[in-house]
Design a protein around this motif. Structure first.
Motif: not given
Length: 246
Positions: A8-27, A114-123
């Motif tokens: 259950p803790i990992s499930a919560i973590y992955y939710l936070v991890f995914g949201l972090t990537l999605v939020i930072f992508h447009p930023i 991969i949101p955020s990660v792929s964009f940074n690696l490319r640019h």
């Protein structure tokens, strides 16, 4: 019991991890397109901070032992030579050495999807290589080295070639290092040993390990210009990095 609790803790973590990537992508996109490289870099640095903070849900701690800060300035390029244990090696390296503009040699597949990660690696100044195409990889690393040299940035290389899933170090491969040595002749070589990040993946990608203390040890830097035998230097770096892995 620890593994059962980690589901259950990992499930919560992955939710936070995914949201972090999605939020930072447009930023990231706005920062780069509107304000340029410097603004983009600031967003990437803070992305790493929040990615590290997110792993606190898993009870993860990070510590850096770096008694050589005074020797590592921003007036020359760096080559950070590290062992590799998991993807969780990366955010702490970017954050700790953020003044040096850390860039990576990454596999081509990470450049998309991969949101955020792929964009940074490319640019963001890193390089994507095709491990199945040796000629392309060497040429890409050479161009990457020239970019690091001319802009006085920090290139991270994991000479083991792949992650150690048990923490046991793997032999260094020399070709990538020798290419960087050739293309970044003014570099300061900084060996870094990474301990315990593999424990986050001790069960695989799900669930994740709990209560891991990821430790980084920064060793005495070496000025590449002072080295006569670069092949011997690789052996020295391998011993330095591996001797501090426990």
């Amino acid at each position: 019991m620890a593994k059962l609790l980690s589901y259950p803790i990992s499930a919560i973590y992955y939710l936070v991890f995914g949201l972090t990537l999605v939020i930072f992508h447009p930023i990231q996109w706005i920062a780069l397109r509107v304000f340029g490289y410097k603004a983009h870099k600031v967003t990437v640095d803070w992305l790493q901070f929040w990615l590290m903070a997110g792993t606190g849900i898993l009870g993860t701690r990070y510590s850096f032992k770096n008694p050589h800060k005074s020797k590592i300035g921003t007036d020359r390029p760096l080559i950070l030579v590290c062992n590799h244990q998991s993807l969780y090696d990366i955010p702490p390296l970017i954050w700790h050495f953020r003044k040096n503009h850390v860039k990576f040699i990454s596999k081509k597949s990470l450049g998309k999807g991969i949101p955020s990660v792929s964009f940074n690696l490319r640019h963001g100044g890193s390089v994507l290589i095709d491990r199945k195409n040796a000629a392309q990889a060497v040429a890409a690393i050479a161009n990457f080295g020239e970019y690091i040299e001319s802009n006085k940035r920090a290139a991270v290389i994991f000479p083991e070639g792949t992650r150690s899933r048990t923490g046991q170090p793997k032999p260094f491969q020399s070709k990538g290092l020798l290419t960087l040595f050739e293309k970044i002749p003014s570099a300061l070589i900084v060996p870094v040993s990474i301990n315990n990040s593999w424990k986050l993946w001790r069960y695989g990608s799900f669930p994740l390990g709990l209560g891991t203390h990821v430790r980084f040890t920064v060793h005495d830097p070496i000025l590449l210009e002072s080295v006569e035998d670069r092949s011997a230097l690789i052996g020295q770096l391998e011993k330095t990095v591996h001797d501090a892995i426990k």
